[in-house]
Each structure stands twice: as structure tokens, then as C-alpha cells.
Design an enzyme around this catalytic site. Structure first.
Site, PDB file in Angstrom:
ATOM      1  N   THR A 184      26.744  26.269  30.189  1.00 22.92           N
ATOM      2  CA  THR A 184      25.789  27.121  30.904  1.00 22.92           C
ATOM      3  C   THR A 184      26.504  27.632  32.132  1.00 22.92           C
ATOM      4  OG1 THR A 184      23.689  26.109  30.224  1.00 22.92           O
ATOM      5  CG2 THR A 184      23.756  26.854  32.453  1.00 22.92           C
ATOM      6  N   ARG A 212      14.140  27.570  20.185  1.00 21.99           N
ATOM      7  CA  ARG A 212      14.271  26.455  21.135  1.00 21.99           C
ATOM      8  C   ARG A 212      14.555  27.003  22.544  1.00 21.99           C
ATOM      9  NH1 ARG A 212      18.558  24.657  24.792  1.00 21.99           N
ATOM     10  NH2 ARG A 212      18.348  22.429  25.048  1.00 21.99           N
ATOM     11  N   GLY A 214      15.640  25.757  26.426  1.00 22.62           N
ATOM     12  CA  GLY A 214      16.161  24.615  27.188  1.00 22.62           C
ATOM     13  C   GLY A 214      15.610  24.568  28.594  1.00 22.62           C
ATOM     14  N   ASP A 215      16.301  23.841  29.452  1.00 23.02           N
ATOM     15  CA  ASP A 215      15.846  23.670  30.840  1.00 23.02           C
ATOM     16  C   ASP A 215      16.191  24.870  31.730  1.00 23.02           C
ATOM     17  OD1 ASP A 215      18.592  22.885  30.415  1.00 23.02           O
ATOM     18  OD2 ASP A 215      18.629  22.278  32.514  1.00 23.02           O
ATOM     19  N   THR A 235      23.121  21.875  34.547  1.00 25.73           N
ATOM     20  CA  THR A 235      23.698  22.133  33.223  1.00 25.73           C
ATOM     21  C   THR A 235      23.737  20.819  32.472  1.00 25.73           C
ATOM     22  OG1 THR A 235      25.655  22.832  32.002  1.00 25.73           O
ATOM     23  CG2 THR A 235      26.039  21.937  34.204  1.00 25.73           C
ATOM     24  N   GLY A 236      23.494  20.874  31.176  1.00 23.84           N
ATOM     25  CA  GLY A 236      23.518  19.636  30.405  1.00 23.84           C
ATOM     26  C   GLY A 236      22.521  19.705  29.269  1.00 23.84           C
ATOM     27  N   GLY A 238      19.476  19.986  27.803  1.00 28.46           N
ATOM     28  CA  GLY A 238      18.280  20.520  28.428  1.00 28.46           C
ATOM     29  C   GLY A 238      17.006  19.715  28.238  1.00 28.46           C
TER      30      GLY A 238
HETATM   31  N1  ASP Z   1      21.048  23.111  29.746  1.00 29.90           N
HETATM   32  C1  ASP Z   1      21.366  24.049  28.722  1.00 29.90           C
HETATM   33  C2  ASP Z   1      20.349  23.946  27.645  1.00 29.90           C
HETATM   34  O1  ASP Z   1      19.937  22.851  27.302  1.00 29.90           O
HETATM   35  C3  ASP Z   1      22.717  23.839  28.154  1.00 29.90           C
HETATM   36  C4  ASP Z   1      23.751  23.453  29.168  1.00 29.90           C
HETATM   37  O2  ASP Z   1      23.557  23.546  30.343  1.00 29.90           O
HETATM   38  O3  ASP Z   1      24.826  23.024  28.784  1.00 29.90           O
HETATM   39  O4  ASP Z   1      19.993  24.941  27.091  1.00 29.90           O
END
Ligand code: ASP
Length: 323
Positions: A184, A212, A214-215, A235-236, A238
Site C-alpha cells: 500500500t 473485498r 480493506g482498511d 499498511t498491512g 487490512g
Molecule cells: N492494508 C491493505 C489492505 O488490506 C494492504 C496493505 O496495506 O498492504 O487492503
């Protein structure tokens, strides 16, 4: 007249004392030196520096934290190196669906888009939602209709198709292991007027189900800004960041538990998310200009540039990430 002149100089003095700056990330994950050639590593540093500089220029010229965040994020969205805009990953049906959000901390205004497919810079559309609609979050077609109604062009979905992403996606389909499939981009900024802003943009998780979300476009989960505390971009994975309302929780820990930005972020990443398998990273800047870039993965593309002259870009687990 005299009062006006005095106020002008007071204002000028306060602005010249105010630290300003920008912090960015380009995603956290299984990022190890062994995965990089020297050339690729330097390409990442170059792009991160370019994004920092774009954002910093806005701040230096007296622009808002919001505009700095957008300027930095657009550089990263336009690069195929990062999972956002041009470099977005494919969902399980080989399509690209992007999410983005922005929030400013003075009036607590926010805008977000989810599942959009034909807007070159999703962060621009998130800002449009924030500034020109009574809403916070618009989905796919609705967001694209708004974009077109304001006179902007859509791009063909083929613009986002990147060979490298297609290869990754095909390999992932064959693989039985579960590699970390996230990435992200995000930015947080503090401007000369003491205002904070945060933004995040993503292609989401590779091979996600169509639809879908995400966060990243969820205010309070992937993005949050409040002038009383801090500006945050996450980031991560989500789903974890949504359930733990991570970005807002940093603000809460600072405001109600008196934690520093560094303590708040570290507690969430290592005491709350890691034990339950929630991998990722968080960047933040507080109202004094303290910067944190922390993660519980092996690496995170990241960097900051402050008016104090301090600046850096980093990729691997070199935890000298607090200023
Ligand atoms: N957080 C993002 C999601 O889940 C992906 C990411 O940040 O790596 O869509």
C-alpha cells in the site's frame, strides 16, 4: 491598524517557529535484502525521495498538509513499484479494484473511495469526495460517476495492468504456501499552520475476493488525522486493521492514555496485532513534528523529510525510524 500589524507579525513568528514535514510509506511485508538487486533497491529509494520532495515542496511553499499528502501519494500511485494506482495487484478474477482515503485534522473532514477501477489516481477522487460531497465513502461506480461529473477522465483498465504483477499473481495461484500478499502507499504531514493530514491508497491484497474492501479507505482503520494528536497511515493485513480500528486507536492511546506517538504505535503493532497474526506497519506524525515509522514485518518502504533538515528513506529492518 496597529493591532493588525502586530497580529500579522505574531502570525509570521508562529509560522516560522512551526516544524513542518512529511512522512511516507510504500507498504510493509516480507521485504528482505536478499530480494533486491542494488539497482532495484536504488529505484525504490529514488521513488521514495521523489514522493517526499513533491510533498515537502507543497509544505515549504505554504500549502496545506492535505495537498502535501496528495502530492506525495500521487508519485507513488504513478509508479509500478508500489501496490497502488499503476502498480495495483490483481484480485482473484484478475481484476484491479483500488481503495483510497484522506483525512484532515483541523476540521476532521474525510473522504474515501473503494473498489474503483478506472481512476488513475484514487487519492484525487478521495479528496474530491471529502471536498465536494456531503459524504465520506463512495463505492466503485458511484465514485467513478462523481469523478466524471466533475469533468475528469477515466482511464482504461489496461493502464493498471503491469507484467510483474501479472506474473506474481499467476505464481501465487500455483503456490500452496501463503506469502504475505499486501502492500500500500500512504503519507502523513504537518504543515506550517500546525495542521495535520493523512492519506492512504492501495490495490489491496493480492488474490482478494472481488468486492473485498480493506482498511485503507476506512477512516479510523487505515487512515486518521486529528490536530489534537497525530496523523496516521497504516499498511498491512487490512482485516486486522479494521477490527482493531488501528489508526484511531493510536489517537486514543495518545489522548486518553497519555502515550507518546512512538509508544502508542509500538503497543498496537507488537502487543496487540502481532500475537493474533496481524502483520503490517504504521507511520505517524504528531503536532510537534515527532515522526514514527514502525512495523512488525521484516521491512517497510518508508521515509520522511522535516523542516529541521532531518530526512531519510529506508527499506529494511533498520529501526532508526523515530525522530
Ligand atoms: N492494508 C491493505 C489492505 O488490506 C494492504 C496493505 O496495506 O498492504 O487492503
Amino acid at each position: 491598524m496597529y493591532i493588525g500589524v502586530i497580529l500579522f507579525f505574531c502570525n509570521y513568528y508562529m509560522m516560522s517557529q512551526q516544524v513542518f514535514g512529511i512522512v511516507i510509506h510504500g507498504g510493509a511485508g516480507n521485504i528482505l535484502p536478499a530480494h533486491f538487486t542494488k539497482e532495484l533497491e536504488s529505484q525504490y529509494h529514488q521513488k521514495l525521495n521523489e514522493a517526499l520532495q513533491e510533498g515537502y515542496n507543497v509544505l515549504e511553499n505554504g500549502g496545506s498538509a492535505t495537498d502535501a499528502v496528495v502530492a506525495a501519494i500521487k508519485v507513488l500511485e504513478d509508479s509500478p513499484l508500489f501496490n497502488a494506482g499503476k502498480g495495483s495487484v490483481f484480485n482473484s478474477q484478475g481484476q484491479i479494484e483500488m481503495d483510497a482515503s484522506i483525512m484532515e485534522g483541523r476540521e476532521m473532514k474525510a473522504g474515501a473511495v473503494a473498489g474503483i477501477r478506472r481512476i488513475k489516481n484514487p487519492i484525487d477522487c478521495a479528496k474530491l469526495v471529502m471536498e465536494q460531497t456531503p459524504h465520506v465513502l463512495l463505492l466503485g461506480q458511484g465514485a467513478e460517476n462523481l469523478w466524471v461529473s466533475k469533468g475528469y477522465n477515466l482511464v482504461d483498465t489496461s493502464y493498471f495492468y503491469d507484467e510483474k504483477r501479472l506474473k506474481q499473481w499467476k505464481e501465487n495461484k500455483k503456490s500452496t504456501s501463503k506469502p504475505q500478499k499486501h502492500g500500500t502507499v500512504g503519507a502523513v504531514a504537518l504543515d506550517k499552520y500546525g495542521n495535520l493530514a493523512a492519506g492512504t491508497s492501495t490495490g489491496g491484497m493480492m488474490d482478494k475476493m472481488p468486492g473485498r474492501v480493506g482498511d485503507s479507505p476506512i477512516i479510523g482503520a487505515g487512515t486518521y488525522a486529528c490536530n489534537q494528536s497525530c496523523a496516521i497511515s497504516c499498511t498491512g493485513h487490512g482485516e486486522y486493521f479494521i477490527r482493531y480500528t488501528v489508526a484511531h486507536d493510536v489517537h486514543c492511546k495518545m489522548l486518553y492514555q497519555n502515550k507518546t506517538l512512538k509508544e502508542a504505535i509500538h503497543t498496537i503493532l507488537f502487543d496487540e496485532l502481532l500475537p493474533i497474526g496481524g502483520t503490517g506497519g504504521i507511520i505517524g506524525i504528531d503536532k510537534q513534528g515527532n515522526v514514527v515509522m514502525d512495523f512488525n514485518t521484516t521491512g517497510m518502504y518508508r521515509g520522511f523529510k522535516l523542516s529541521t533538515g532531518k530526512q531519510t528513506t529506508l527499506i529494511f529492518d533498520d529501526k532508526k525510524s523515530t525522530q
